[in-house]
Enzyme design. Structure first.
Site, PDB file in Angstrom:
ATOM      1  CD  GLU A 157     103.120  49.678  57.317  1.00  0.00           C
ATOM      2  OE1 GLU A 157     104.636  48.582  57.062  1.00  0.00           O
ATOM      3  OE2 GLU A 157     102.166  49.520  57.543  1.00  0.00           O
ATOM      4  CD  GLU A 162      96.993  50.713  57.692  1.00  0.00           C
ATOM      5  OE1 GLU A 162      96.094  50.069  56.952  1.00  0.00           O
ATOM      6  OE2 GLU A 162      96.998  50.360  58.845  1.00  0.00           O
TER       7      GLU A 162
END
Length: 279
Positions: A157, A162
């Site tokens: 991933e 974020e």
């Protein structure tokens, strides 16, 4: 999550892998964004969405994850599909909106868009120009996963951006692999402080080659992950990955300090997504 219960649609376990980021490893950044609204004419553009229409996102480019089961992160929202209130194109932007409203068993709604099954790529540069939501409980992200995902974190991933609202302006980039992930405390991550991340648009970029992945904000590099070990356990990034844009509410990380219900609705603006071929 056990491997036998793996579901790529509900796969982003983010516990506390960035809670204790060392300030000395955190960069300060507040430069103004002067990114062009035009695609780069020098590099080869292989996929993009400029969000210049109106209404629902382009169904030829985007799918949805749908549901309210927490998505492996104890998230509080229900992700809807084909609902203008949660995801729409207007005024040249994709708007993902989190709302305080009851939806099935959840108290919030939002959207998670992904290109899985419609577009994936192996190596290249991805740029996303975005303005982030603000407030305790918000958790927007720009990230990528393997088109052929079978097990997490084995198949990897890449988190390009974020941001959790209780820590305003701290923008994080990370990779997750079998050998390097937060569950076993070996995660690879870094942070850049962008003071006006929720007031202005910034370009979040990842350059991905067989040798390394570099992540930038407005051309300032702040995270690098190198393919030093040449093993799948450390580098599963030699396969096609798809793009995900979402705005979560709460969760193990996003809701670590609770959810401020007075902030809603919150909007996550994406001006464009562009993918370029490496030359």
């Amino acid at each position: 999550m056990t491997k036998s219960n793996f579901n790529p649609g509900i796969m982003r376990i983010k516990l506390q892998h960035i809670f204790n980021i060392i300030i000395s490893g955190t960069f300060l950044f507040s430069a103004s964004n002067c990114a062009s609204k035009k695609p780069d004419s020098i590099r080869k553009l292989i996929w993009n969405d400029e969000f210049n229409g109106k209404g629902l996102p382009d169904a030829t480019k985007w799918n949805y994850d749908v549901g309210g089961d927490g998505y492996g992160n104890n998230e509080a929202q229900y992700y809807t599909k084909n609902r203008l209130e949660n995801a729409r194109v207007e005024d040249g932007n994709l708007v993902i909106e989190a709302k305080k409203e009851n939806w099935e068993k959840n108290k919030y709604t939002s959207a998670r868009l992904l290109t899985k099954g419609k577009f994936s790529f192996q190596y290249g540069t991805i740029e996303v120009r975005a303005k982030l939501p603000k407030g305790r409980g918000t958790w927007p992200a720009i990230w990528m996963m393997s088109e052929n995902m079978k097990e997490w974190p084995e198949d990897g991933e890449l988190d390009i951006m974020e941001h959790v609202g209780f820590n305003q302006g701290f923008v994080h980039a990370s990779v997750h692999t079998k050998k390097y992930n937060h569950i076993i405390g070996t995660q690879k991550t870094d942070t850049l402080i962008v003071k006006d991340a929720s007031e202005k648009f910034h370009v979040y970029k990842a350059d991905w080659t067989p040798e390394k992945i570099d992540v930038y904000i407005d051309d300032q590099k702040f995270f690098t992950y190198e393919n030093k070990e040449k093993t799948y356990e450390a580098w599963p990034f030699d396969q096609p990955y798809f793009i995900i844009l979402n705005l979560a509410v709460g969760g193990f990380w996003g809701g670590k300090e609770g959810i401020d219900d007075t902030i809603f609705p919150q909007k996550y603006y994406i001006d464009y997504v562009r993918v370029y071929e490496n030359k």
